[in-house]
Enzyme design. Sequence first.
Site, PDB file in Angstrom:
ATOM      1  CG  HIS A  68       2.865  -5.043   1.749  1.00  0.00           C
ATOM      2  ND1 HIS A  68       3.834  -4.916   1.041  1.00  0.00           N
ATOM      3  CD2 HIS A  68       2.070  -3.950   1.607  1.00  0.00           C
ATOM      4  CE1 HIS A  68       3.571  -3.603   0.344  1.00  0.00           C
ATOM      5  NE2 HIS A  68       2.423  -3.166   0.826  1.00  0.00           N
ATOM      6  NE  ARG A  69      -2.727  -3.929   0.528  1.00  0.00           N
ATOM      7  CZ  ARG A  69      -2.709  -2.731   0.750  1.00  0.00           C
ATOM      8  NH1 ARG A  69      -1.986  -2.022   0.059  1.00  0.00           N
ATOM      9  NH2 ARG A  69      -3.249  -2.466   2.059  1.00  0.00           N
ATOM     10  CE  LYS A  73       2.486  -4.410 -13.178  1.00  0.00           C
ATOM     11  NZ  LYS A  73       3.476  -4.592 -13.956  1.00  0.00           N
ATOM     12  CE  LYS A  97       9.021   4.056  -9.125  1.00  0.00           C
ATOM     13  NZ  LYS A  97       9.581   3.821 -10.366  1.00  0.00           N
ATOM     14  CG  ASP A 102      -3.335   5.434  -2.272  1.00  0.00           C
ATOM     15  OD1 ASP A 102      -2.741   4.904  -1.219  1.00  0.00           O
ATOM     16  OD2 ASP A 102      -3.801   6.691  -2.125  1.00  0.00           O
ATOM     17  CE  LYS A 109      12.771  -1.890 -12.521  1.00  0.00           C
ATOM     18  NZ  LYS A 109      11.856  -0.699 -12.817  1.00  0.00           N
ATOM     19  CB  SER A 366       1.588  -1.266 -14.900  1.00  0.00           C
ATOM     20  OG  SER A 366       2.349  -1.307 -15.899  1.00  0.00           O
TER      21      SER A 366
END
Length: 474
Positions: A68-69, A73, A97, A102, A109, A366
């Site tokens: 969705h974003r 990551k 997480k 935010d 993963k 990160s």
Amino acid sequence: MEKKNNPSLSFSANVNFMIDRALTVLKIDTGISNSIKTCNSTIKVSFPVEINGRIEVFTGWRSVHSDHRLPSKGGIRFAPIVNEDEVEALASLMTYKCAIVDVPFGGSKGGLLIDPSKYTRDDMQRITRRFARELIRKGYLSPATNVPAPDMGTGEREMAWITDTYKQLHPEDINYLGCVTGKPVAHGGIRGRVEATGRGVVYAIREFFRHADDVKAAGLTPKLGGKRIVVQGLGNVGYYAAKLLDEEDQSKIIAIIERDGVLVNEDGLCVEDVRMHMNQHKTIEGFPGAVFSENIAAGLEIECDILIPAAMEAQITKENAHNIKTKLIVEAANGPVTFEADDILQQRGITILPDAYINAGGVTVSYFEWVRNIAHIRFGRMERRHDEMRGAQMLKVIENMTGEKSASWMQKELAHGADELDLVRSGLDDTMRNSYQQLKEIYQSNDNVHDFRTAAYVVAIQKLVRAYIDIGVY
Ligand code: NAD
């Protein structure tokens, strides 16, 4: 309920049962809750690499839980035990997480089935580069869509190899450095990333101790200094967390549990010395001034104020949850407490600060690294000297007004422009504090939330639902 009788819930079932608690509190439409829980896609790759004149086939996975974003990551682990379910569970944890702290990313993963200790550096380089090529070619690794980071068994070295592999395949991509985070500083990394997860754990613990009501509810006395702490796993996360607690907070690390045994010293272990011993001898056994035992299971059951599992998942289960003798569990590892154990520990009144919040310092820094790579400039480069100059001028004004030379600590503080490490630590601290406060607000304001884990997932799901509703499903 069926789940209570199941002896071995999978990792993803454990995470989903915990998420269900938060979904029940929020009374969310089943369609949306299913779309939040479901893993978007998982790729399995198998590839041959020549090792010592023989062909070996390696298998790995990369899972995207949410996009969705973008980018999605999440770390890549190299471990002798890793499977699709584990990678999917870890990818889902990354989604929650990122939402909790935010960080504007989706969750992903990866894992490669390998025991890195059995291969030379050159072998590892060829295997890592080949795995990266598979992921890049199949659309599971790029600065825009999917960005790995270190996890168990991987570090700066592997991230540098992956970046170079991506650069060779996409020399036209001006943002190639953003294809992974956790790189060495000389190769596009950011200062403070290596220590970030462990440091984030400590910032979170410090924030917990700023809330006297939470500390009291956990049955602890007010100050972090002097607390008796047991740490499991002296790897990247455990080492930095334990080191800071030992050196900066005057806490006592009374036991360290590693793969091969437990070190105990009631007066407190010097974490730096233990780590040096471990690096040198490849074991914690023989460390002077401490009692060594091979019984690692008993290590988790040592009586202490704070227990920090920082090794791997499923360490506290329904089998040993009744024997845990601590007041606060700080989940530095991902998934160290199973769903069934969580139930038992809650009933026993043990407070748990959950993984999805506690170890989010890694992905937070990160995120800073990725922004730095996309911006092509080190944080603080433009303003540092300017800030120093203003500080020096301010000192001069103060000295003129008072007619006295300012104290040296004041000179040091005011005439110091923040460098990259200062800014990274400041951003990390701010993130861990703000996120704790968001959890606490939910915990305090909602009568159906009785623990920090449910509060954390409520925070995450509220943000995800907002994103899903705004984007729409089509
Ligand atoms: P690591 O490989 O650097 O360290 C793990 C340590 O735990 C090693 O020293 C290992 O010997 C020890 N260990 C393994 N099994 C053990 C056992 N059964 N008992 C005691 N010790 C054991 O890994 P890491 O990067 O520190 O990751 C640890 C945990 O933190 C994992 O769950 C990982 O997913 C999570 N995590 C890591 C990061 C990160 O930035 N590295 C970020 C978020 C979460």
